[in-house]
Write a protein that holds these residues in place. Structure first.
Motif, short mmCIF file in Angstrom:
data_model
loop_
_atom_site.label_atom_id
_atom_site.label_comp_id
_atom_site.label_asym_id
_atom_site.label_seq_id
_atom_site.Cartn_x
_atom_site.Cartn_y
_atom_site.Cartn_z
N PHE A 72 0.85 -1.18 0.00
CA PHE A 72 0.00 0.00 0.00
C PHE A 72 0.89 1.23 0.00
O PHE A 72 2.07 1.17 0.30
CB PHE A 72 -0.96 0.02 1.20
N GLN A 73 0.29 2.36 -0.35
CA GLN A 73 1.03 3.61 -0.34
C GLN A 73 0.82 4.30 1.00
O GLN A 73 -0.32 4.48 1.44
CB GLN A 73 0.57 4.51 -1.49
N ALA A 74 1.89 4.67 1.61
CA ALA A 74 1.85 5.25 2.95
C ALA A 74 2.16 6.74 2.88
O ALA A 74 3.30 7.12 2.62
CB ALA A 74 2.83 4.55 3.87
N THR A 75 1.14 7.56 3.09
CA THR A 75 1.39 9.01 3.08
C THR A 75 2.16 9.44 4.32
O THR A 75 2.89 10.42 4.29
CB THR A 75 0.06 9.78 3.03
N GLU A 94 5.49 11.99 3.20
CA GLU A 94 6.08 11.88 1.87
C GLU A 94 6.20 13.25 1.22
O GLU A 94 5.24 14.02 1.18
CB GLU A 94 5.23 10.94 1.01
N GLY A 95 7.40 13.55 0.78
CA GLY A 95 7.64 14.79 0.05
C GLY A 95 7.84 16.03 0.90
O GLY A 95 7.99 17.12 0.35
N SER A 96 7.85 15.87 2.20
CA SER A 96 8.08 17.04 3.06
C SER A 96 9.01 16.67 4.21
O SER A 96 9.33 15.49 4.40
CB SER A 96 6.76 17.60 3.59
N LYS A 97 9.41 17.66 4.95
CA LYS A 97 10.34 17.40 6.06
C LYS A 97 9.63 16.65 7.18
O LYS A 97 8.44 16.84 7.43
CB LYS A 97 10.88 18.72 6.59
N LYS A 137 20.87 14.28 14.20
CA LYS A 137 21.38 12.97 14.59
C LYS A 137 20.60 11.86 13.90
O LYS A 137 21.15 10.88 13.43
CB LYS A 137 21.24 12.84 16.10
N PHE A 138 19.32 12.05 13.83
CA PHE A 138 18.43 11.05 13.24
C PHE A 138 17.78 11.66 11.99
O PHE A 138 16.76 12.33 12.05
CB PHE A 138 17.36 10.64 14.25
N LEU A 139 18.40 11.39 10.85
CA LEU A 139 17.93 11.96 9.60
C LEU A 139 16.85 11.06 9.00
O LEU A 139 17.03 9.86 8.86
CB LEU A 139 19.09 12.08 8.61
N ILE A 140 15.73 11.67 8.66
CA ILE A 140 14.61 10.91 8.11
C ILE A 140 14.31 11.43 6.72
O ILE A 140 14.18 12.63 6.51
CB ILE A 140 13.38 11.01 9.02
N ASN A 141 14.17 10.50 5.80
CA ASN A 141 13.84 10.83 4.43
C ASN A 141 12.67 9.97 3.97
O ASN A 141 12.69 8.77 4.15
CB ASN A 141 15.05 10.60 3.51
N HIS A 142 11.66 10.61 3.41
CA HIS A 142 10.46 9.88 2.95
C HIS A 142 10.26 10.26 1.49
O HIS A 142 9.39 11.04 1.14
CB HIS A 142 9.26 10.31 3.81
N ALA A 143 11.12 9.68 0.66
CA ALA A 143 11.21 10.12 -0.73
C ALA A 143 10.09 9.58 -1.61
O ALA A 143 9.83 10.11 -2.68
CB ALA A 143 12.56 9.70 -1.31
N SER A 144 9.45 8.50 -1.19
CA SER A 144 8.36 7.94 -2.00
C SER A 144 7.25 7.47 -1.07
O SER A 144 7.41 7.46 0.15
CB SER A 144 8.86 6.78 -2.85
#
Lengths: 113, 117
Positions: free
Chosen positions: B28-31, B52-55, B66-73
């Motif tokens: 599933f797609q997780a916003t 997704e798509g924002s900080k 310290k804890f970098l989070i990326n939600h690129a898709s």
């Protein structure tokens, strides 16, 4: 602040015994209440939930009733099985902070054959 | 039900190195995805909310550098523990939501155990 307190484990029972895991909460708003279960080697799964006072959540023989007057959501099962061995987490969310789920510390349940 | 998978399930690293943990929603797609940290015999503590798509939105007391989070898709969020130290050793868990967390539609990964030597 908002919090969830549940009984410390581990809890060890014999098969077919009656189970109660106590859970109480403190919340500034009107929370929704949940029980999650984590089987060995797996992620947390939603077991049951209740969104308003006096609601009873039930699933797989487990039940919990939302008691606003005692701010409790105790988990019960009439006859446990070995396959119920897992860690159980009580949790809440607040409508005002819908993205934030607050967990209790978890209770490890072990069932002896 | 929906499946969320984390990788790696466990990792050991040297102090000062960086470690990346992936969280994928497989069907599933997780916003929205969430990252938690769990200390032994303690509850899961929400670290940050990843959209997704924002900080990401970090909880109080969590160091964003310290804890970098990326939600690129819509199916992948990553947590990078930078310059890890022994006190960062913990169990990190992600969850993914198809809607708001208040609906109970949260699906959790298996967790990733980080040990920093």
């Amino acid at each position: 602040g908002d919090s969830v307190t549940q009984m410390e484990g581990p809890v060890t029972l014999s098969e077919e015994a009656f189970l109660t895991i106590n859970c109480t909460y403190t919340a500034t708003g009107y929370p929704s209440l949940f029980w999650y279960v984590q089987y060995p080697g797996e992620g947390l799964q939603l077991l049951l939930k209740a969104t308003k006072a006096d609601d009873k959540g039930s699933n797989k023989g487990f039940e919990a009733t939302y008691r606003k007057e005692t701010t409790s959501f105790h988990l019960e099962k009439g006859s446990v099985q070995v396959s119920d061995s897992a860690v159980y987490f009580c949790a809440l969310t607040l409508y005002s902070s819908a993205s934030k789920i607050i967990f209790g510390s978890g209770t490890r349940l072990s069932i002896r054959p | 039900g929906a499946v969320v998978s984390q990788h790696p399930s466990w990792v050991i690293c040297k102090s000062g190195t960086s470690v990346k943990i992936e969280c994928r929603s497989l069907d599933f797609q997780a916003t929205t995805m969430f990252w938690y940290r769990q200390f032994p015999k303690q509850s899961l503590m929400l670290m940050a909310t990843s959209n997704e798509g924002s900080k990401a939105t970090y909880e109080q007391g969590v160091e964003k550098d310290k804890f970098l989070i990326n939600h690129a898709s819509l199916t992948l969020s990553t947590l990078t523990v930078t310059s890890a130290h022994p006190e960062d050793s913990s169990f990190y868990i992600c969850s993914a939501s198809r809607g708001g967390a208040n609906t109970g539609e949260l699906f959790f990964g298996e967790g990733s155990r980080l040990t920093v030597l």
